[in-house]
Motif scaffolding. Sequence first.
Motif, PDB file in Angstrom:
ATOM      1  N   ASP A  37     -30.339 -51.166  78.034  1.00  0.00           N
ATOM      2  CA  ASP A  37     -30.593 -50.082  77.093  1.00  0.00           C
ATOM      3  C   ASP A  37     -29.696 -48.873  77.337  1.00  0.00           C
ATOM      4  OD1 ASP A  37     -31.910 -49.405  74.803  1.00  0.00           O
ATOM      5  OD2 ASP A  37     -33.421 -48.215  75.846  1.00  0.00           O
ATOM      6  N   ARG A  38     -28.531 -49.135  77.907  1.00  0.00           N
ATOM      7  CA  ARG A  38     -27.569 -48.044  78.048  1.00  0.00           C
ATOM      8  C   ARG A  38     -26.721 -47.991  76.789  1.00  0.00           C
ATOM      9  NH1 ARG A  38     -24.869 -49.909  83.532  1.00  0.00           N
ATOM     10  NH2 ARG A  38     -24.958 -51.816  82.298  1.00  0.00           N
ATOM     11  N   GLU A  39     -26.186 -46.822  76.504  1.00  0.00           N
ATOM     12  CA  GLU A  39     -25.370 -46.659  75.300  1.00  0.00           C
ATOM     13  C   GLU A  39     -23.886 -46.752  75.646  1.00  0.00           C
ATOM     14  OE1 GLU A  39     -26.172 -42.946  73.437  1.00  0.00           O
ATOM     15  OE2 GLU A  39     -27.943 -43.701  72.395  1.00  0.00           O
ATOM     16  N   TRP A  40     -23.128 -47.504  74.862  1.00  0.00           N
ATOM     17  CA  TRP A  40     -21.682 -47.560  75.014  1.00  0.00           C
ATOM     18  C   TRP A  40     -21.055 -47.362  73.649  1.00  0.00           C
ATOM     19  CZ3 TRP A  40     -20.166 -48.100  79.992  1.00  0.00           C
ATOM     20  CH2 TRP A  40     -21.006 -48.753  80.882  1.00  0.00           C
ATOM     21  N   GLN A  41     -19.974 -46.665  73.608  1.00  0.00           N
ATOM     22  CA  GLN A  41     -19.273 -46.595  72.327  1.00  0.00           C
ATOM     23  C   GLN A  41     -18.278 -47.731  72.228  1.00  0.00           C
ATOM     24  OE1 GLN A  41     -17.183 -42.971  71.056  1.00  0.00           O
ATOM     25  NE2 GLN A  41     -15.942 -44.381  69.838  1.00  0.00           N
ATOM     26  N   LEU A  42     -18.416 -48.544  71.210  1.00  0.00           N
ATOM     27  CA  LEU A  42     -17.423 -49.582  70.934  1.00  0.00           C
ATOM     28  C   LEU A  42     -16.724 -49.188  69.647  1.00  0.00           C
ATOM     29  CD1 LEU A  42     -19.282 -52.804  71.992  1.00  0.00           C
ATOM     30  CD2 LEU A  42     -17.068 -52.061  72.811  1.00  0.00           C
ATOM     31  N   GLY A  43     -16.091 -50.142  68.994  1.00  0.00           N
ATOM     32  CA  GLY A  43     -15.321 -49.947  67.784  1.00  0.00           C
ATOM     33  C   GLY A  43     -15.449 -48.637  67.003  1.00  0.00           C
ATOM     34  N   THR A  44     -14.406 -48.287  66.304  1.00  0.00           N
ATOM     35  CA  THR A  44     -14.362 -47.057  65.526  1.00  0.00           C
ATOM     36  C   THR A  44     -13.544 -47.270  64.250  1.00  0.00           C
ATOM     37  OG1 THR A  44     -13.733 -44.713  65.639  1.00  0.00           O
ATOM     38  CG2 THR A  44     -12.372 -46.227  66.851  1.00  0.00           C
ATOM     39  N   VAL A  45     -13.974 -46.610  63.184  1.00  0.00           N
ATOM     40  CA  VAL A  45     -13.204 -46.579  61.927  1.00  0.00           C
ATOM     41  C   VAL A  45     -13.118 -45.123  61.487  1.00  0.00           C
ATOM     42  CG1 VAL A  45     -12.869 -47.748  59.730  1.00  0.00           C
ATOM     43  CG2 VAL A  45     -14.715 -48.476  61.238  1.00  0.00           C
ATOM     44  N   GLN A  46     -11.921 -44.702  61.089  1.00  0.00           N
ATOM     45  CA  GLN A  46     -11.744 -43.310  60.707  1.00  0.00           C
ATOM     46  C   GLN A  46     -11.058 -43.233  59.347  1.00  0.00           C
ATOM     47  OE1 GLN A  46      -9.469 -41.685  63.951  1.00  0.00           O
ATOM     48  NE2 GLN A  46     -10.825 -42.573  65.484  1.00  0.00           N
ATOM     49  N   VAL A  47     -11.474 -42.259  58.571  1.00  0.00           N
ATOM     50  CA  VAL A  47     -10.827 -42.053  57.270  1.00  0.00           C
ATOM     51  C   VAL A  47     -10.018 -40.771  57.370  1.00  0.00           C
ATOM     52  CG1 VAL A  47     -11.160 -41.642  54.822  1.00  0.00           C
ATOM     53  CG2 VAL A  47     -12.692 -43.171  56.063  1.00  0.00           C
ATOM     54  N   ASP A  48      -8.765 -40.827  56.939  1.00  0.00           N
ATOM     55  CA  ASP A  48      -7.870 -39.724  57.232  1.00  0.00           C
ATOM     56  C   ASP A  48      -7.030 -39.337  56.008  1.00  0.00           C
ATOM     57  OD1 ASP A  48      -6.005 -37.983  58.233  1.00  0.00           O
ATOM     58  OD2 ASP A  48      -5.129 -39.380  59.667  1.00  0.00           O
ATOM     59  N   TYR A  49      -7.308 -38.162  55.482  1.00  0.00           N
ATOM     60  CA  TYR A  49      -6.503 -37.610  54.387  1.00  0.00           C
ATOM     61  C   TYR A  49      -5.444 -36.665  54.943  1.00  0.00           C
ATOM     62  CZ  TYR A  49      -9.785 -39.172  50.743  1.00  0.00           C
ATOM     63  OH  TYR A  49     -10.535 -39.910  49.882  1.00  0.00           O
ATOM     64  N   ASN A  50      -5.536 -36.352  56.229  1.00  0.00           N
ATOM     65  CA  ASN A  50      -4.710 -35.264  56.762  1.00  0.00           C
ATOM     66  C   ASN A  50      -3.330 -35.692  57.263  1.00  0.00           C
ATOM     67  OD1 ASN A  50      -6.488 -33.101  56.281  1.00  0.00           O
ATOM     68  ND2 ASN A  50      -7.821 -33.912  57.900  1.00  0.00           N
ATOM     69  N   LEU A  51      -3.281 -36.786  58.055  1.00  0.00           N
ATOM     70  CA  LEU A  51      -1.960 -37.200  58.526  1.00  0.00           C
ATOM     71  C   LEU A  51      -1.041 -37.614  57.374  1.00  0.00           C
ATOM     72  CD1 LEU A  51      -2.668 -38.985  61.949  1.00  0.00           C
ATOM     73  CD2 LEU A  51      -1.987 -36.625  61.513  1.00  0.00           C
ATOM     74  N   PRO A  52      -1.551 -38.298  56.326  1.00  0.00           N
ATOM     75  CA  PRO A  52      -0.662 -38.597  55.187  1.00  0.00           C
ATOM     76  C   PRO A  52      -0.061 -37.315  54.597  1.00  0.00           C
ATOM     77  CG  PRO A  52      -2.665 -39.901  55.029  1.00  0.00           C
ATOM     78  CD  PRO A  52      -2.868 -38.927  56.163  1.00  0.00           C
TER      79      PRO A  52
END
Lengths: 605, 605
Positions: free
Chosen positions: A442-457
């Motif tokens: 029951d420990r928490e780990w951060q796995l996978g991520t998805v990001q939406v980005d209007y700024n770098l373009p």
Amino acid sequence: MSNALPNEQPEKIYLPRTSESESLKKIRHTTSHVMAMAVQKLFPEAQVTIGPWIENGFYYDFDKPEPFTEQDLKTIKKEMVKILKRKLPLIREEVSRKEAQRRIQEINEPYKLEILEDLEDPISIYSLGEDWWDLCAGPHVDNTGDINPKAIELETVAGAYWRGDENKQQLQRIYGTAWETPEQLAEYKRRKQEALKRDHRKLGKELGLFLFSDSVGPGLPLWTPKGTVLRSVLEDFLKQEQLKRGYLPVVTPHIGRVDLFKVSGHWQNYKEDMFPMMAEDEEAAALEQGFVLKPMNCPFHIQIYKNELRSYRELPMRLAEFGTVYRYEQSGQLGGLTRVRGFTVDDSHLFVTPEQLDQEFLNVVDLILSVFKSLQLKNFQARLSFRDPASDKYIGSDEAWDKAEGAIRRAVQTLGMNSFEALGEAAFYGPKLDFIFHDALDREWQLGTVQVDYNLPERFELEYVAEDGIRKRPIMIHRAPFGSLERLIGILIEEYAGDFPFWLAPVQVILIPVSAVQLPFIQEVAQKMRILGIRAEADASGERLGKSIRNAEKAKIPVMAVVGAKEVESNSLSIRTRAAGELGSIAVTEVLEKMTNAIANRENF
Amino acid sequence: MSNALPNEQPEKIYLPRTSESESLKKIRHTTSHVMAMAVQKLFPEAQVTIGPWIENGFYYDFDKPEPFTEQDLKTIKKEMVKILKRKLPLIREEVSRKEAQRRIQEINEPYKLEILEDLEDPISIYSLGEDWWDLCAGPHVDNTGDINPKAIELETVAGAYWRGDENKQQLQRIYGTAWETPEQLAEYKRRKQEALKRDHRKLGKELGLFLFSDSVGPGLPLWTPKGTVLRSVLEDFLKQEQLKRGYLPVVTPHIGRVDLFKVSGHWQNYKEDMFPMMAEDEEAAALEQGFVLKPMNCPFHIQIYKNELRSYRELPMRLAEFGTVYRYEQSGQLGGLTRVRGFTVDDSHLFVTPEQLDQEFLNVVDLILSVFKSLQLKNFQARLSFRDPASDKYIGSDEAWDKAEGAIRRAVQTLGMNSFEALGEAAFYGPKLDFIFHDALDREWQLGTVQVDYNLPERFELEYVAEDGIRKRPIMIHRAPFGSLERLIGILIEEYAGDFPFWLAPVQVILIPVSAVQLPFIQEVAQKMRILGIRAEADASGERLGKSIRNAEKAKIPVMAVVGAKEVESNSLSIRTRAAGELGSIAVTEVLEKMTNAIANRENF
């Protein structure tokens, strides 16, 4: 588990985190005060600093010349129990700044004076009966008698710096824990014990998967042959999935000019997390003309996108790279594989039209979920990591952020995912959907991520020619199902307790001869297996059978095949698996076929 | 080539390099003097500096305010022809330093005065008739009439710095060439033309394999999806070969502490070639407490070896990594993929006992030769790159060097390889066997290398427990069959003129429909191919057939399959290959089978 007797399965005890439980917050905060009071009673020279609750308990930092010993902890605990039993009331009082100063000076606590400077009015003080008080915002239990003396424990002493600054005084931090019931404490201790057994640093060493070297530097793992197999199997697995889904592999350098990271905004917003610049001389350094290790792959994939004028026909363009990045984490914060300075991100950047955004985002989430399924990771939540509107550490317009956060919210709604929002957890260039995984303990780990980005373009002025011939700006999706190979492997080691599923195990089968007579047979079978891509080893150590079996068990090899005269004669293997125990004698041809299938389908054998 | 008519094949003209031909040395050296004389006749303000022969011709550096134009080169050439026709004798004279100074001052040539300072007695002067002379050690032809005016050519003008130092005067360098016969000159021009067509920078761009980006930095290639496929196929090919031969893959970081490179000796002996240190602040920089990008993988593989006490039973231990390294080449020396700042070495370090050395060395050479064979590289020599005994840029004892050089000599003798020795070409820690490849245009490229090293095991105090229980020192073999992926791909592009063999080509097959009607059919076939691991594309561009075919030809895709109604009906493909031309209509099943075989055996289709 298959051997567990019926009705012996203990009821699962739920352990709330402090942040989830108002009651635990009070108990732990109060217990930390009780501890400080006990310490100052026993060691009047000890000065107190701060003592917050943390997720699993609390700590308190003391300035005291002599180090606390194990024995001291026991004595302190006894003293704490006494205080609890005295049923002291906790009394809150609001005082003027001046009055607070006066009282602090009276008891000669210079750290408190410094703390006071940072506090805003009104200043609140909590007293434990009449003997002890501290500057504190609370909350607390009403009375020390509300805390069960059998539900508290002191755990360890560690070094800490005043205000976390290594140029300031060195303090001693005592960690403790406190629960509502003795049963909760027992469960907590059990989990801690189990976590120790599963510790990926310990198992990684025992299984010979990776190592750290002082000469190379902290947080920079080196992967042994066995660990490298693990990495490759995971990489190949994801590469295959990506190939099916139209991802395009690329390879980019590990360094780039500082200027590149000025355009991306990393230099301005992420410099603290980057390794120092490489500059030829002081003049170049002053002009910031030099190279830096990349902390992220995005600016490089953007260069590939920008290399040609792109047409809408080429979009969505999904550039993917197992890109090794470097981040200058504080050396004190490094630990095993889950916090490192160099790691390989299973990175991809998708360049999409506005019309494609929602569908591509869903496709990415679908890929991530299918990856988790193959890895047998089941228990996770979606964290919507949005920006903290009050902070100025982000780039880009409010409109861009709103659009991006909207896309993430829509996706989570469409999928009906179990989710929560976390303000302030966004990347500096855009919001994220992070997958928070709860492991067997029951420990928490951060796995996978998805990001939406209007700024770098926007910053890189990316374009594509739309169907109507007009140049438009694409949107970027950043994503990494694993997060990083290092982190994932660290988590998998702990989740599997070192027992990798058959398809992932660095060594899948070990063939053990009953005596030297069977050696040629097992070597021939091992060779056949290897040709089929099965990672097989023939035990030619000449050890006694019992010793060989124990070695194989220690190495947690999923399948053990013992071969005696009978097996050679019948061209079969006597199979024992860690997942299912003894399977008895099976014909070699059948074993080969089943193993090949298990690998192809990523199933257990 | 298969279309060449009999008897039209021209006789191959051999073009010696200047370094191989005493006659060419004289011709080229003299021609450079003739050019300088012509320049000073036409442009009396031009001052002369130096004018050596180079491998394909000669150059001369001038200090002249106005830039030389294309037209100037023509005029200079005409003047040169006049000088040749005057049949001027070349007269050598030895003079005292004082006399040389007097003569230089007389003609007011300040650069010559500087050159004179570096010359040792006796000072020799060469005169061209009575009109012109230069400080020169020769050799020269006897008479300008010995040079054929139809065998010389002026080529280009480039910038250069006096003494190669960019803080000194900028000069103009005129490159020219000169041969024994007009036929040689013609052949030289033909090859130059052909080289231009094969230039991997040009083809790499046309075929979309890699790119450079100013924002990332010079010498740091970024690999597009197509180029990445090339890299992966080459990597996978070598990984397979290595797996068969008992190599163990590892993964190590791209950076390490400076101290690590002090132990290895890189910091002391190779620092000039390394990227600047990353240090937190000036103090850390002064103490050399920082990280550096690795210029080689050896110190990292050594850390893995050292992680446990090794037994003789584990040797030879062959640790292998496609390890990306970074070297700080001067930006002026960077060019395409063959001279870069970041590259991936197909590296391996073998830790062997003294008894295993000779056999392991031979095994490595055998692997390299089999790799070259698969890549269709045939024409190479072994260069024994030994240390220059007069230089002090090496580490380790004379004894260690003698042993290591002995092992290399024995291997070359055993294999009866065509070889030559090159003093001063060793790595700083050990001698090498380098493979020098001659390409289709008879240019030399260095590919694969094997090195024997007694020194790093000493510096890192490596050990193994021998059969008799005594701790002994292993020997290291460093090896890289490709040298680097970047360099190899650059060379392969030029050698194949962009026409990759079937198994290597980024796109192996393109399926072109005669009309949109056949689109579903070709998409289905392409999908079948991809499932079998064949890199197939279906042309859905909607272009006219002729245009599609021309596009496929431009992209140099090895196999083109045109599909009309007839093919759909008979479930076949009309195949045209770049290697063998039209193959006619072949059943899809047969095509799939043949392609799968060709890939597995690394043969052409």
